[in-house]
Motif scaffolding. Structure first.
Motif, PDB file in Angstrom:
ATOM      1  N   THR A 121     -26.281-128.516 -28.848  1.00 42.23           N
ATOM      2  CA  THR A 121     -27.673-128.599 -28.424  1.00 42.23           C
ATOM      3  C   THR A 121     -28.491-127.648 -29.282  1.00 42.23           C
ATOM      4  O   THR A 121     -28.136-126.485 -29.439  1.00 42.23           O
ATOM      5  N   VAL A 122     -29.564-128.167 -29.852  1.00 43.87           N
ATOM      6  CA  VAL A 122     -30.502-127.355 -30.633  1.00 43.87           C
ATOM      7  C   VAL A 122     -31.844-127.411 -29.921  1.00 43.87           C
ATOM      8  O   VAL A 122     -32.434-128.486 -29.788  1.00 43.87           O
ATOM      9  N   SER A 123     -32.331-126.255 -29.454  1.00 43.80           N
ATOM     10  CA  SER A 123     -33.544-126.221 -28.639  1.00 43.80           C
ATOM     11  C   SER A 123     -34.606-125.357 -29.297  1.00 43.80           C
ATOM     12  O   SER A 123     -34.329-124.225 -29.720  1.00 43.80           O
ATOM     13  N   VAL A 124     -35.818-125.899 -29.381  1.00 46.94           N
ATOM     14  CA  VAL A 124     -36.973-125.142 -29.871  1.00 46.94           C
ATOM     15  C   VAL A 124     -38.165-125.471 -28.991  1.00 46.94           C
ATOM     16  O   VAL A 124     -38.173-126.467 -28.261  1.00 46.94           O
ATOM     17  N   ASP A 125     -39.185-124.623 -29.069  1.00 44.28           N
ATOM     18  CA  ASP A 125     -40.396-124.854 -28.290  1.00 44.28           C
ATOM     19  C   ASP A 125     -41.289-125.892 -28.976  1.00 44.28           C
ATOM     20  O   ASP A 125     -41.207-126.106 -30.186  1.00 44.28           O
ATOM     21  N   GLU A 126     -42.124-126.530 -28.179  1.00 46.55           N
ATOM     22  CA  GLU A 126     -43.103-127.478 -28.710  1.00 46.55           C
ATOM     23  C   GLU A 126     -43.938-126.812 -29.800  1.00 46.55           C
ATOM     24  O   GLU A 126     -44.254-125.616 -29.714  1.00 46.55           O
ATOM     25  N   GLU A 127     -44.265-127.590 -30.836  1.00 50.83           N
ATOM     26  CA  GLU A 127     -44.994-127.100 -32.005  1.00 50.83           C
ATOM     27  C   GLU A 127     -44.191-126.057 -32.787  1.00 50.83           C
ATOM     28  O   GLU A 127     -44.736-125.354 -33.634  1.00 50.83           O
ATOM     29  N   CYS A 128     -42.886-125.956 -32.474  1.00 45.89           N
ATOM     30  CA  CYS A 128     -41.999-125.003 -33.155  1.00 45.89           C
ATOM     31  C   CYS A 128     -42.516-123.569 -33.003  1.00 45.89           C
ATOM     32  O   CYS A 128     -42.389-122.744 -33.926  1.00 45.89           O
ATOM     33  N   ALA A 129     -43.072-123.259 -31.830  1.00 47.34           N
ATOM     34  CA  ALA A 129     -43.709-121.962 -31.617  1.00 47.34           C
ATOM     35  C   ALA A 129     -42.731-120.800 -31.752  1.00 47.34           C
ATOM     36  O   ALA A 129     -43.109-119.707 -32.186  1.00 47.34           O
ATOM     37  N   ASP A 130     -41.462-121.011 -31.378  1.00 45.80           N
ATOM     38  CA  ASP A 130     -40.475-119.933 -31.465  1.00 45.80           C
ATOM     39  C   ASP A 130     -39.624-120.000 -32.723  1.00 45.80           C
ATOM     40  O   ASP A 130     -38.705-119.198 -32.894  1.00 45.80           O
ATOM     41  N   CYS A 131     -39.911-120.930 -33.623  1.00 46.69           N
ATOM     42  CA  CYS A 131     -39.058-121.122 -34.796  1.00 46.69           C
ATOM     43  C   CYS A 131     -38.973-119.902 -35.714  1.00 46.69           C
ATOM     44  O   CYS A 131     -37.915-119.664 -36.303  1.00 46.69           O
ATOM     45  N   PRO A 132     -40.028-119.099 -35.895  1.00 48.51           N
ATOM     46  CA  PRO A 132     -39.887-117.935 -36.770  1.00 48.51           C
ATOM     47  C   PRO A 132     -38.773-116.978 -36.363  1.00 48.51           C
ATOM     48  O   PRO A 132     -38.240-116.263 -37.210  1.00 48.51           O
ATOM     49  N   SER A 133     -38.401-116.971 -35.080  1.00 50.92           N
ATOM     50  CA  SER A 133     -37.333-116.081 -34.618  1.00 50.92           C
ATOM     51  C   SER A 133     -35.957-116.726 -34.669  1.00 50.92           C
ATOM     52  O   SER A 133     -34.958-116.076 -34.380  1.00 50.92           O
ATOM     53  N   LEU A 134     -35.900-118.022 -35.048  1.00 56.14           N
ATOM     54  CA  LEU A 134     -34.637-118.763 -34.997  1.00 56.14           C
ATOM     55  C   LEU A 134     -34.065-119.084 -36.367  1.00 56.14           C
ATOM     56  O   LEU A 134     -32.896-119.466 -36.473  1.00 56.14           O
ATOM     57  N   GLY A 135     -34.859-118.965 -37.428  1.00 56.80           N
ATOM     58  CA  GLY A 135     -34.382-119.305 -38.770  1.00 56.80           C
ATOM     59  C   GLY A 135     -35.519-119.263 -39.760  1.00 56.80           C
ATOM     60  O   GLY A 135     -36.583-118.671 -39.494  1.00 56.80           O
ATOM     61  N   GLY A 136     -35.328-119.894 -40.902  1.00 58.65           N
ATOM     62  CA  GLY A 136     -36.345-119.889 -41.930  1.00 58.65           C
ATOM     63  C   GLY A 136     -37.358-120.991 -41.735  1.00 58.65           C
ATOM     64  O   GLY A 136     -37.135-121.948 -40.992  1.00 58.65           O
ATOM     65  N   PRO A 137     -38.517-120.890 -42.407  1.00 58.14           N
ATOM     66  CA  PRO A 137     -39.545-121.929 -42.297  1.00 58.14           C
ATOM     67  C   PRO A 137     -39.168-123.166 -43.086  1.00 58.14           C
ATOM     68  O   PRO A 137     -38.474-123.102 -44.098  1.00 58.14           O
ATOM     69  N   ALA A 138     -39.620-124.321 -42.613  1.00 61.61           N
ATOM     70  CA  ALA A 138     -39.370-125.601 -43.287  1.00 61.61           C
ATOM     71  C   ALA A 138     -40.682-126.177 -43.786  1.00 61.61           C
ATOM     72  O   ALA A 138     -41.733-125.982 -43.171  1.00 61.61           O
ATOM     73  N   ALA A 139     -40.621-126.871 -44.926  1.00 66.43           N
ATOM     74  CA  ALA A 139     -41.789-127.578 -45.445  1.00 66.43           C
ATOM     75  C   ALA A 139     -41.843-128.949 -44.786  1.00 66.43           C
ATOM     76  O   ALA A 139     -41.128-129.873 -45.166  1.00 66.43           O
ATOM     77  N   CYS A 140     -42.669-129.094 -43.769  1.00 65.16           N
ATOM     78  CA  CYS A 140     -42.708-130.307 -42.958  1.00 65.16           C
ATOM     79  C   CYS A 140     -43.902-131.177 -43.334  1.00 65.16           C
ATOM     80  O   CYS A 140     -44.905-130.685 -43.851  1.00 65.16           O
ATOM     81  N   PRO A 141     -43.810-132.483 -43.065  1.00 64.57           N
ATOM     82  CA  PRO A 141     -44.931-133.389 -43.335  1.00 64.57           C
ATOM     83  C   PRO A 141     -46.206-132.927 -42.633  1.00 64.57           C
ATOM     84  O   PRO A 141     -46.163-132.484 -41.487  1.00 64.57           O
TER      85      PRO A 141
END
Length: 270
Positions: free
Chosen positions: A72-92
């Motif tokens: 299971t891979v869980s993140v918050d809507e709009e990837c709000a918590d992503c900076p604390s979970l890994g590196g940034p992605a270049a998204c569309p």
């Protein structure tokens, strides 16, 4: 894991012995056995410690059997918590995303680490839909070279999506070869975050009310009232307008906004 060529010699021996110039065996015969190469299934495992976003169940490491690993891979809507979970992605569209480095490990063209004859095969990860909402992501991929997982949540979406992770090689399926391995199902969860409600008031709106007119209703004064974006699953939320005076006024005025978007009120006492 072996293939190639092996020569053998063969004689037939009886129990009569060799007394008085007897002969107890045939002339030596030789033959060759050729073991033809057959494409092995490629292999990967998943690293459960790659990110705080990942939670594994089952066997996900080197000793994993096919389809024994559920992640299971869980993140918050709009990837709000992503900076604390890994590196940034270049998204569309420039929206935020997440890269989890080292998500897939031990990626190789054969289940056997000693299969040197398959070392030159090209490997590629792909996903197969299992269940859920396929629209919660704008992009998701695993890189076979680095093992990194890239995911881009779709803007203003939340929900769940389960995909099977398939590793393929280009060795083919001739003579019973296997060119795919699918040991894991990955469930992606986009956790809901409350979006702000929205409404529209016509630009430069001024409400004119006659003195001593009593209560006045202006239908459609407020339009496009919404609890959140179209796909945010917030349509059942209760909405309440809260009205405050911006400027001080000598008038004793009461006003209310009703569910239909129209204000009602008027001067009290003339």
């Amino acid at each position: 894991h072996q293939n190639g060529m092996q020569n053998f010699s063969l004689v037939l021996v009886d129990s009569g012995g060799v007394a008085r110039s007897g002969i107890d065996r045939t002339v030596l015969s030789t033959f060759t056995v050729v073991t033809l190469p057959v494409n092995d299934a490629p292999f990967y495992s998943l690293s459960c410690s790659a990110s705080d976003a990942t939670v594994c169940a089952g066997t996900c490491g080197e000793d994993a059997d096919e389809r024994t690993c559920n992640v299971t891979v869980s993140v918050d809507e709009e990837c709000a918590d992503c900076p604390s979970l890994g590196g940034p992605a270049a998204c569309p569209g420039g929206f935020p995303g997440l890269v989890i480095n080292g998500f897939a490990a031990s990626v190789r063209p054969s289940w056997s680490p000693n299969a040197t004859d398959e070392a030159g095969q090209a490997l590629n990860f792909s996903f197969v839909f299992v269940e859920g909402d396929a629209e919660v992501f704008s992009f998701v991929a695993v890189d076979a070279g680095s093992g990194s997982l890239t995911l881009c949540p779709a803007p203003e979406r939340n929900g769940m999506l389960t995909l099977a992770l398939i590793l393929s090689d280009d060795g083919g399926t001739s003579d019973g070869g296997i060119d795919q391995w699918a040991s894991a199902n990955i469930t992606f969860i986009i956790r809901e975050m409350n979006d702000p409600p929205t409404f529209l008031v016509p630009e430069h709106t001024v409400g004119f009310v006659l003195q001593d007119s009593g209560s006045v209703l202006l239908p459609g004064f407020v339009t496009n009232v919404s609890a959140g974006p179209r796909y945010s699953r917030e349509e059942m939320q209760q909405l309440t307008f809260k009205l405050t005076f911006v400027d001080s006024s000598p008038l004793d005025v009461g006003m209310a906004l009703f569910g239909g978007g129209g204000p009602g009120g008027g001067p009290r006492g003339g």
